[in-house]
Write an enzyme that holds these catalytic residues in place. Structure first.
Site, PDB file in Angstrom:
ATOM      1  N   THR B 342       0.814  -1.211   0.000  1.00 55.74           N
ATOM      2  CA  THR B 342       0.000   0.000   0.000  1.00 55.74           C
ATOM      3  C   THR B 342       0.859   1.278   0.000  1.00 55.74           C
ATOM      4  O   THR B 342       2.047   1.234   0.256  1.00 55.74           O
ATOM      5  CB  THR B 342      -0.923   0.023   1.228  1.00 55.74           C
ATOM      6  OG1 THR B 342      -0.141  -0.277   2.378  1.00 55.74           O
ATOM      7  CG2 THR B 342      -2.023  -0.981   1.095  1.00 55.74           C
ATOM      8  N   SER B 368       1.226   8.613   4.951  1.00 59.73           N
ATOM      9  CA  SER B 368       0.577   8.548   3.654  1.00 59.73           C
ATOM     10  C   SER B 368       1.629   8.975   2.655  1.00 59.73           C
ATOM     11  O   SER B 368       2.141  10.075   2.732  1.00 59.73           O
ATOM     12  CB  SER B 368      -0.613   9.504   3.624  1.00 59.73           C
ATOM     13  OG  SER B 368      -1.121   9.561   2.318  1.00 59.73           O
ATOM     14  N   ARG B 369       1.983   8.069   1.750  1.00 56.92           N
ATOM     15  CA  ARG B 369       3.141   8.349   0.897  1.00 56.92           C
ATOM     16  C   ARG B 369       2.826   9.260  -0.270  1.00 56.92           C
ATOM     17  O   ARG B 369       3.701   9.913  -0.785  1.00 56.92           O
ATOM     18  CB  ARG B 369       3.748   7.042   0.396  1.00 56.92           C
ATOM     19  CG  ARG B 369       4.596   6.404   1.469  1.00 56.92           C
ATOM     20  CD  ARG B 369       5.122   5.042   1.080  1.00 56.92           C
ATOM     21  NE  ARG B 369       5.198   4.226   2.275  1.00 56.92           N
ATOM     22  CZ  ARG B 369       4.792   2.992   2.370  1.00 56.92           C
ATOM     23  NH1 ARG B 369       4.287   2.385   1.326  1.00 56.92           N
ATOM     24  NH2 ARG B 369       4.879   2.347   3.499  1.00 56.92           N
ATOM     25  N   VAL B 370       1.597   9.291  -0.725  1.00 59.47           N
ATOM     26  CA  VAL B 370       1.316  10.117  -1.902  1.00 59.47           C
ATOM     27  C   VAL B 370       0.214  11.150  -1.681  1.00 59.47           C
ATOM     28  O   VAL B 370       0.069  12.075  -2.458  1.00 59.47           O
ATOM     29  CB  VAL B 370       0.946   9.250  -3.129  1.00 59.47           C
ATOM     30  CG1 VAL B 370       2.106   8.413  -3.564  1.00 59.47           C
ATOM     31  CG2 VAL B 370      -0.273   8.399  -2.864  1.00 59.47           C
TER      32      VAL B 370
END
Lengths: 130, 501
Positions: B342, B368-370
Site C-alpha cells: 500500500t 501517507s506516501r502520496v
C-alpha cells in the site's frame, strides 16, 4: 516415489509391445512376480482396467457409449457414433436407458452429445420458465 | 376467460419457435470431493478460473465451481456455495465462461454476495454486462498521479495522513480499535463528493454487517454505496473471492469515469480463507502455512486501485484495505506484505483507544506516501504546523512526566500538544467538512485556544464552529474551494480573536 496403477499399466504396455506370445508369457510371469514383491497384487483389477484404456489410447481408439431408449442393432450404434466423431477409430458400446424416452446420447471419456427427448424436454421447460 | 386463449396461443408460439439444439458438451466426473474442494477427471480443455457446472441439489438450480488447479489428469475445483449434495461420480460440465459478475448501475444501494446475486430481498438486479473477477490492473500509460483528495471527514487523517483519489491506504490495528469505524465514517462523509463507495465485508459476522448496512441507510450513504458480503458462515471459496468481486464492481464504475472508494474489511480474513482453500488443494504451505502466492493474492487486488488520466476516462479507485493484527504484531506475514504493497498506513492502537483518544490513531507511525499532493491548499498550510507541533509534543511528553519545573518554552509546547491531541478526538459517525477542519486547526495552532482548559476544548470547538457557520459562511465557502492567501488568513485570524474575547 509412490507408484500408481496407471504407471504399472503403462509399463506393461510398453514392454509387451511387438513381442511374440511366448515372450509375453515370460513378461507376465515377471510382472506378476514384481507385483508380488511390491505387495501390489491387490491392484490387479485396477491395472487391467488402466491397461485396457491405456492401450486403446495408444492405438488411437476411442471408447464410445451410445445410449438409446430402445434396443438398436450394433451396426446402427456404430453408424451413429461414426457420424458424430468423424475420422476416428471407435469402439462402440450400446446401452439401453429407458429414461431417455427417445433419441440418443453419445458419450466418450470427456465429451457428451445429448440428442435425447428427455434433454429436449428439459430445455423446453427452462425456456418456458424464462 | 379471455386470458386462457391468449396463454394457449403464446404457449403454442413458444413451442413452435423452440429449436432443437445439439451442442457437444465437455464433461468430466468427480473423483474426490470434500470440504468444498472437488477433484474432477476429464475436462481436458478446461481453462484456469473457468466456471464449472455441477448438478444442483434440485434440478432447477445448479451448483457452480471454479477450476483452480489444472493437473495432468485431473482438475482441482472449489465449489461456490453448498456442496453437501455432490457425490463421487457426478457429472461436471464446462461452461466456457471465466468467473465474472454481472454489473450495472442498479447495483447502487444494494447488498450482494460475491457472485453478484442480491441478498437484501429487494428483487433481482437486471444487467447484461459481465466483468471478470480477475482482471489485470490498468497499465502505466493509462495512469496519472494522485491529485484530488478523498475527504474522510476525520480531522487527524485529513490533516496529517491525507488520502488521495486512486491511493491505497491501509488501515491496520488490533481487534476493537475502531478500524471499521474509520472506514464507515469515510463512506458516510462521501455524500455529495461525487464518489461511489463499495464496502466489501469479508468473513464478518452477519450481525455486524446488518448493523453497518442499517447505519449507512440511516445516514443516507446507501444512495451511493454497494455492499458485497461474504459472511463468516459462507464457505471459504466465497470469502476468498469477495474482494475481487468488489474490485470488479468498482472497475465498472471507474470505466464510466467515476471516482470509486473501495473498502476491503478485512484482508486478513481473506488470507485465511485462501490458506484454507490452498491447503485443501494440496498446494505446499509456506510461512505461517500460507501458500507461496499470498503476496500476489493481495498485490494483484490492490494494484487494481488506480487513477486514470483524462485520455482514459479519468476515473479512479481508492482502496482502503483493513488488516487485523494479533496483539499489535505488525511483523507477522500478512501485515508486512500489505504494508509494503500500500501507499501508506493508518495505525490504530489499543492503548490510545482506552486512553480515550478516539479515533485511536498513532500519528507518529501512520504515514501517507502520496496523499500530500492531493491536499487542498489551506489544509496544506495549516497541517504542516500541526505535524510539527505533534512531533515536538511526542518527544517532550514522556520526558515531562518526571520533571516538575519546566522552562516556559517547553511548557508551551506541551500545552499546545495536549490541546491538539484533544482537538483530534472525534466521536464516531460525525465526520467534519474540510473547511471547518482547516478553521479549527488554524485556531489551535495559532494559540487562540491556549487560554482554554484542556477539558474545555471540545466544548469550545463546538462554539467556535457554530460561530463560523452562523457568521462566516462565505469564508468557509472560500476555504472549501481550496483558496488561501493573506486576506483569507487575516479574516480567519480576526474571527478567532473575536471568539477568544
Amino acid at each position: 516415489m509412490k507408484l500408481k496403477p496407471q504407471q504399472f499399466a503403462a509399463a506393461l504396455y510398453e514392454i509387451t509391445q511387438g513381442k511374440s506370445e511366448k515372450e509375453i508369457d515370460k513378461i507376465i510371469e515377471d510382472f506378476t512376480a514384481l507385483l508380488a514383491k511390491k505387495n501390489k497384487l491387490g491392484w490387479q483389477e485396477q491395472i487391467i482396467e488402466k491397461f485396457l484404456s491405456y492401450s486403446m489410447k495408444q492405438e488411437g481408439i476411442m471408447e464410445t457409449q451410445v445410449f438409446t431408449a430402445k434396443e438398436i442393432s450394433k451396426k446402427m450404434a456404430e453408424k451413429i457414433a461414426e457420424t458424430v466423431f468423424k475420422n476416428q477409430k471407435i469402439k462402440v458400446i450400446s446401452i439401453v436407458e429407458k429414461e431417455l424416452l427417445g433419441g440418443f446420447v453419445v458419450k466418450t471419456e470427456d465429451k457428451i452429445l445429448d440428442l435425447s427427448i428427455k434433454k429436449q424436454l428439459q430445455n423446453l421447460k427452462i425456456k418456458l420458465i424464462e | 376467460m379471455a386470458n386462457t386463449a391468449y396463454i394457449i396461443e403464446s404457449l403454442k408460439k413458444q413451442i413452435a419457435s423452440f429449436k432443437q439444439e445439439a451442442i457437444m458438451e465437455e464433461v468430466g466426473s468427480i473423483i474426490e470431493i470434500g470440504d468444498g474442494i472437488a477433484r474432477v477427471s476429464g475436462l481436458s480443455e478446461c481453462q484456469a478460473s473457468e466456471i464449472l457446472e455441477f448438478p444442483g441439489a434440485t434440478e432447477a438450480e445448479k451448483t457452480f465451481g471454479v477450476a483452480l488447479n489444472l493437473e495432468s489428469e485431473t482438475v482441482g475445483a472449489m465449489i461456490l456455495g453448498d456442496f453437501k449434495h455432490l457425490k463421487e461420480g457426478d457429472k461436471v460440465s464446462r461452461t466456457k465462461r471465466i468467473l465474472s459478475v454481472p454489473v450495472s448501475d442498479d447495483l447502487i444501494g444494494r447488498v450482494v454476495n460475491p457472485l453478484g446475486e442480491p441478498i437484501d430481498g429487494q428483487g433481482s438486479i437486471k444487467s447484461k454486462t459481465f466483468y471478470p473477477l480477475e482482471r489485470i490492473a490498468s497499465g502505466v500509460i493509462t495512469r496519472e498521479s494522485v491529485s484530488e483528495p478523498v475527504q474522510t471527514g476525520i480531522k487527524a487523517i485529513d490533516a496529517m495522513i491525507p488520502i488521495g483519489r486512486g491511493q491505497r491506504e491501509l488501515i491496520i490495528g488490533d481487534r476493537q480499535t475502531g478500524k471499521t469505524a474509520v472506514a464507515i465514517d469515510t463512506i458516510i462523509n462521501q455524500k455529495g463528493q461525487n464518489m461511489i463507495c463499495v464496502y466489501v465485508a469479508i468473513g464478518q459476522k452477519k450481525s455486524k454487517i446488518a448493523r453497518i448496512a442499517a447505519k449507512l441507510k440511516e445516514t443516507g450513504a446507501m444512495d451511493y454505496t454497494i455492499i458485497v458480503v461474504a459472511g463468516a458462515s459462507d464457505p471459504a471459496s466465497l470469502v476468498y473471492l469477495s474482494p475481487y468481486t468488489g474490485a470488479a464492481i468498482a472497475e465498472y464504475f471507474m470505466d464510466q469515469g467515476k471516482d470509486v472508494l473501495c473498502v476491503y474489511d478485512d484482508l486478513s480474513k481473506q488470507a485465511w480463507a485462501y490458506r484454507e482453500v490452498s491447503l485443501l488443494l494440496r498446494r505446499p504451505p509456506g510461512r505461517e502455512a500460507y501458500p507461496g502466492d499470498v503476496f500476489y493474492l493481495h498485490s494483484r487486488l490492490l494494484e487494481r486501485a488506480c487513477r486514470k488520466n483524462k485520455e482514459h476516462g479519468g476515473g479512479s479507485i481508492t482502496a482502503l484495505p483493513i488488516i487485523e493484527t494479533q496483539a499489535g504484531d505488525v511483523t507477522a506475514y500478512i501485515p508486512t506484505n500489505v504494508i509494503s504493497i500500500t501507499d501508506g498506513q493508518i495505525f490504530l492502537e489499543t492503548d490510545l483507544f482506552y486512553r480515550g483518544i478516539r479515533p485511536a490513531l498513532n500519528v507518529g507511525i501512520s504515514v501517507s506516501r502520496v496523499g500530500g499532493a492531493a491536499q487542498i491548499k489551506p489544509m496544506k498550510k495549516v497541517a504542516g504546523k500541526l505535524k510539527l507541533a505533534m512531533a515536538q509534543f511526542r518527544e517532550l511528553e514522556a520526558f515531562a512526566q518526571f520533571a516538575s519545573d519546566l522552562d516556559p518554552e517547553t511548557k508551551r509546547q506541551i500545552d499546545r500538544g495536549a490541546r491538539v491531541t484533544e482537538l483530534l478526538k472525534q466521536p464516531q459517525y460525525s465526520p467534519m467538512p474540510v473547511e471547518e477542519q482547516v478553521a479549527i486547526i488554524y485556531a489551535v495552532n495559532s494559540g487562540f485556544f491556549d487560554s482554554i482548559a484542556v477539558s474545555e476544548i471540545s466544548a469550545a470547538e463546538k462554539k467556535f464552529l457554530t460561530l463560523l457557520q452562523r457568521e462566516k459562511k462565505e469564508l468557509l465557502g472560500v476555504i472549501a474551494k481550496g483558496e488561501w492567501d493573506e486576506k483569507i488568513e487575516n479574516e480567519l485570524k480576526k474571527t478567532c480573536e473575536e471568539f477568544v474575547k
